[in-house]
Every structure is written in structure tokens, then in C-alpha cells.
Motif scaffolding. Structure first.
Motif, PDB file in Angstrom:
ATOM      1  N   ARG A 259      -7.597   2.499   0.264  1.00  0.00           N
ATOM      2  CA  ARG A 259      -6.249   2.018   0.583  1.00  0.00           C
ATOM      3  C   ARG A 259      -5.766   2.553   1.927  1.00  0.00           C
ATOM      4  NH1 ARG A 259      -5.428  -2.341  -1.002  1.00  0.00           N
ATOM      5  NH2 ARG A 259      -3.237  -2.179  -1.398  1.00  0.00           N
ATOM      6  N   VAL A 260      -6.079   3.836   2.195  1.00  0.00           N
ATOM      7  CA  VAL A 260      -5.686   4.425   3.480  1.00  0.00           C
ATOM      8  C   VAL A 260      -6.459   3.745   4.617  1.00  0.00           C
ATOM      9  CG1 VAL A 260      -5.733   6.540   4.868  1.00  0.00           C
ATOM     10  CG2 VAL A 260      -4.951   6.622   2.492  1.00  0.00           C
ATOM     11  N   GLU A 261      -7.728   3.465   4.392  1.00  0.00           N
ATOM     12  CA  GLU A 261      -8.536   2.776   5.402  1.00  0.00           C
ATOM     13  C   GLU A 261      -7.975   1.371   5.664  1.00  0.00           C
ATOM     14  OE1 GLU A 261     -13.179   1.554   6.333  1.00  0.00           O
ATOM     15  OE2 GLU A 261     -12.663   2.432   4.398  1.00  0.00           O
ATOM     16  N   ARG A 262      -7.621   0.661   4.606  1.00  0.00           N
ATOM     17  CA  ARG A 262      -7.048  -0.676   4.774  1.00  0.00           C
ATOM     18  C   ARG A 262      -5.720  -0.603   5.520  1.00  0.00           C
ATOM     19  NH1 ARG A 262      -7.588  -5.757   6.086  1.00  0.00           N
ATOM     20  NH2 ARG A 262      -6.070  -7.113   5.045  1.00  0.00           N
ATOM     21  N   ALA A 263      -4.909   0.389   5.212  1.00  0.00           N
ATOM     22  CA  ALA A 263      -3.639   0.561   5.918  1.00  0.00           C
ATOM     23  C   ALA A 263      -3.884   0.779   7.405  1.00  0.00           C
ATOM     24  CB  ALA A 263      -2.849   1.728   5.323  1.00  0.00           C
ATOM     25  N   SER A 264      -4.889   1.563   7.732  1.00  0.00           N
ATOM     26  CA  SER A 264      -5.235   1.816   9.129  1.00  0.00           C
ATOM     27  C   SER A 264      -5.633   0.522   9.842  1.00  0.00           C
ATOM     28  CB  SER A 264      -6.371   2.837   9.195  1.00  0.00           C
ATOM     29  OG  SER A 264      -6.795   3.029  10.521  1.00  0.00           O
ATOM     30  N   GLU A 265      -6.419  -0.307   9.169  1.00  0.00           N
ATOM     31  CA  GLU A 265      -6.822  -1.601   9.738  1.00  0.00           C
ATOM     32  C   GLU A 265      -5.605  -2.484   9.982  1.00  0.00           C
ATOM     33  OE1 GLU A 265      -9.452  -3.089   6.756  1.00  0.00           O
ATOM     34  OE2 GLU A 265     -11.083  -1.738   7.301  1.00  0.00           O
ATOM     35  N   LEU A 266      -4.691  -2.509   9.023  1.00  0.00           N
ATOM     36  CA  LEU A 266      -3.499  -3.345   9.153  1.00  0.00           C
ATOM     37  C   LEU A 266      -2.585  -2.851  10.265  1.00  0.00           C
ATOM     38  CD1 LEU A 266      -2.788  -3.871   5.367  1.00  0.00           C
ATOM     39  CD2 LEU A 266      -3.507  -5.639   6.993  1.00  0.00           C
ATOM     40  N   ILE A 267      -2.467  -1.544  10.411  1.00  0.00           N
ATOM     41  CA  ILE A 267      -1.647  -0.981  11.496  1.00  0.00           C
ATOM     42  C   ILE A 267      -2.242  -1.374  12.844  1.00  0.00           C
ATOM     43  CG2 ILE A 267      -0.972   1.176  12.623  1.00  0.00           C
ATOM     44  CD1 ILE A 267      -0.692   2.343   9.724  1.00  0.00           C
ATOM     45  N   ALA A 268      -3.557  -1.277  12.984  1.00  0.00           N
ATOM     46  CA  ALA A 268      -4.216  -1.670  14.230  1.00  0.00           C
ATOM     47  C   ALA A 268      -3.984  -3.153  14.514  1.00  0.00           C
ATOM     48  CB  ALA A 268      -5.709  -1.361  14.161  1.00  0.00           C
ATOM     49  N   LEU A 269      -4.078  -3.984  13.486  1.00  0.00           N
ATOM     50  CA  LEU A 269      -3.854  -5.415  13.647  1.00  0.00           C
ATOM     51  C   LEU A 269      -2.423  -5.686  14.120  1.00  0.00           C
ATOM     52  CD1 LEU A 269      -5.141  -8.330  11.777  1.00  0.00           C
ATOM     53  CD2 LEU A 269      -2.680  -8.020  11.586  1.00  0.00           C
ATOM     54  N   CYS A 270      -1.452  -5.018  13.508  1.00  0.00           N
ATOM     55  CA  CYS A 270      -0.050  -5.198  13.906  1.00  0.00           C
ATOM     56  C   CYS A 270       0.177  -4.749  15.344  1.00  0.00           C
ATOM     57  CB  CYS A 270       0.880  -4.445  12.959  1.00  0.00           C
ATOM     58  SG  CYS A 270       1.008  -5.206  11.327  1.00  0.00           S
TER      59      CYS A 270
ATOM     60  N   ILE B 265       0.843  -1.211   0.000  1.00  0.00           N
ATOM     61  CA  ILE B 265       0.000   0.000   0.000  1.00  0.00           C
ATOM     62  C   ILE B 265       0.868   1.247   0.000  1.00  0.00           C
ATOM     63  CG2 ILE B 265      -1.648   1.346   1.378  1.00  0.00           C
ATOM     64  CD1 ILE B 265      -2.866  -1.374   2.262  1.00  0.00           C
ATOM     65  N   LEU B 266       1.918   1.245   0.801  1.00  0.00           N
ATOM     66  CA  LEU B 266       2.821   2.390   0.867  1.00  0.00           C
ATOM     67  C   LEU B 266       3.450   2.676  -0.491  1.00  0.00           C
ATOM     68  CD1 LEU B 266       4.205   4.564   2.538  1.00  0.00           C
ATOM     69  CD2 LEU B 266       5.938   2.883   3.147  1.00  0.00           C
ATOM     70  N   ARG B 267       3.942   1.629  -1.149  1.00  0.00           N
ATOM     71  CA  ARG B 267       4.527   1.817  -2.482  1.00  0.00           C
ATOM     72  C   ARG B 267       3.491   2.381  -3.455  1.00  0.00           C
ATOM     73  NH1 ARG B 267       6.937  -3.039  -1.257  1.00  0.00           N
ATOM     74  NH2 ARG B 267       5.448  -4.210  -2.523  1.00  0.00           N
ATOM     75  N   GLU B 268       2.274   1.881  -3.355  1.00  0.00           N
ATOM     76  CA  GLU B 268       1.198   2.360  -4.222  1.00  0.00           C
ATOM     77  C   GLU B 268       0.906   3.843  -3.968  1.00  0.00           C
ATOM     78  OE1 GLU B 268      -3.556   1.482  -4.681  1.00  0.00           O
ATOM     79  OE2 GLU B 268      -2.261  -0.187  -4.139  1.00  0.00           O
ATOM     80  N   LEU B 269       0.868   4.223  -2.696  1.00  0.00           N
ATOM     81  CA  LEU B 269       0.547   5.613  -2.344  1.00  0.00           C
ATOM     82  C   LEU B 269       1.695   6.567  -2.674  1.00  0.00           C
ATOM     83  CD1 LEU B 269      -1.315   5.126   1.060  1.00  0.00           C
ATOM     84  CD2 LEU B 269      -2.299   5.451  -1.221  1.00  0.00           C
ATOM     85  N   GLU B 270       2.920   6.059  -2.646  1.00  0.00           N
ATOM     86  CA  GLU B 270       4.074   6.894  -2.965  1.00  0.00           C
ATOM     87  C   GLU B 270       4.261   7.072  -4.463  1.00  0.00           C
ATOM     88  OE1 GLU B 270       7.059   6.167   0.821  1.00  0.00           O
ATOM     89  OE2 GLU B 270       7.242   4.856  -0.925  1.00  0.00           O
ATOM     90  N   GLY B 271       3.625   6.218  -5.242  1.00  0.00           N
ATOM     91  CA  GLY B 271       3.766   6.283  -6.687  1.00  0.00           C
ATOM     92  C   GLY B 271       3.133   7.540  -7.258  1.00  0.00           C
ATOM     93  N   SER B 272       3.589   7.912  -8.420  1.00  0.00           N
ATOM     94  CA  SER B 272       3.071   9.124  -9.058  1.00  0.00           C
ATOM     95  C   SER B 272       1.723   8.897  -9.726  1.00  0.00           C
ATOM     96  CB  SER B 272       4.076   9.635 -10.092  1.00  0.00           C
ATOM     97  OG  SER B 272       4.300   8.642 -11.073  1.00  0.00           O
ATOM     98  N   ASP B 273       1.351   7.645  -9.872  1.00  0.00           N
ATOM     99  CA  ASP B 273       0.082   7.344 -10.547  1.00  0.00           C
ATOM    100  C   ASP B 273      -0.960   6.793  -9.572  1.00  0.00           C
ATOM    101  OD1 ASP B 273       1.498   5.048 -10.144  1.00  0.00           O
ATOM    102  OD2 ASP B 273       0.844   4.090 -12.000  1.00  0.00           O
ATOM    103  N   VAL B 274      -1.098   7.441  -8.410  1.00  0.00           N
ATOM    104  CA  VAL B 274      -2.059   7.010  -7.393  1.00  0.00           C
ATOM    105  C   VAL B 274      -3.470   7.140  -7.958  1.00  0.00           C
ATOM    106  CG1 VAL B 274      -2.989   7.493  -5.103  1.00  0.00           C
ATOM    107  CG2 VAL B 274      -0.543   7.727  -5.518  1.00  0.00           C
ATOM    108  N   ASP B 275      -4.228   6.058  -7.828  1.00  0.00           N
ATOM    109  CA  ASP B 275      -5.615   6.046  -8.269  1.00  0.00           C
ATOM    110  C   ASP B 275      -6.457   6.730  -7.190  1.00  0.00           C
ATOM    111  OD1 ASP B 275      -8.183   5.535  -9.083  1.00  0.00           O
ATOM    112  OD2 ASP B 275      -7.910   3.375  -9.314  1.00  0.00           O
ATOM    113  N   VAL B 276      -6.854   7.957  -7.439  1.00  0.00           N
ATOM    114  CA  VAL B 276      -7.590   8.755  -6.454  1.00  0.00           C
ATOM    115  C   VAL B 276      -8.899   8.076  -6.066  1.00  0.00           C
ATOM    116  CG1 VAL B 276      -8.698  10.988  -6.039  1.00  0.00           C
ATOM    117  CG2 VAL B 276      -6.527  10.887  -7.254  1.00  0.00           C
TER     118      VAL B 276
END
Length: 76
Positions: A38-49, A21-32
Motif C-alpha cells: 500500500r505504501v509503494e502504491r501510494a508512492s507511485e500515485l504521488i509521483a503520478l500526481c 490508502i491513507l484512510r486504510e493506513l490510519e485505521g487501527s486494523d492495518v493489515d501488516v
């Protein structure tokens, strides 16, 4: 009856997905259109970790407490 609920990923799998997800968000072609998802999923994964780290900490503390108690109970 079967359980159709997906199982939570393990710690390593969650980290790998976060990396993706981080690589995807850092890319220049982020799908708005997918950005919020993707940010919501990242938040879920951070909470899980965090939960997995916290659980491991508790288990390690219990094991070391048990070891200390066993060592104190041994005759000298």
C-alpha cells in the motif's frame, strides 16, 4: 494486437485512491501483510500526481506565453 497495459489513472482518480490508502493506513486494523504494498502504491500515485501537475504547469506557461506574444504582436 491489443494493448493490455493498464492506463494510468487521472489526477482525480489518483487522489481518490491515495485518500483510500491513507484512510486504510490510519485505521487501527492495518493489515501488516499489505502495508508495504500500500505504501509503494501510494508512492507511485504521488509521483503520478506530481508529473501531472508539472505537465499542467508547462502547458499553462506555454499558453500564457503564446497569449503574451499574440498581444504584443497586435497593432496599437
Amino acid at each position: 494486437m491489443t494493448d493490455d497495459a493498464p492506463t494510468a489513472p487521472g489526477y482525480q482518480d489518483a487522489l481518490a485512491e491515495l485518500d483510500e490508502i491513507l484512510r486504510e493506513l490510519e485505521g487501527s486494523d492495518v493489515d501488516v501483510d499489505r502495508l508495504a504494498d500500500r505504501v509503494e502504491r501510494a508512492s507511485e500515485l504521488i509521483a503520478l500526481c506530481r508529473d501531472k501537475i508539472s505537465s499542467a504547469r508547462v502547458r499553462i506557461r506555454q499558453v500564457t506565453t503564446d497569449l503574451d506574444a499574440g498581444a504584443a504582436a497586435e497593432p496599437s
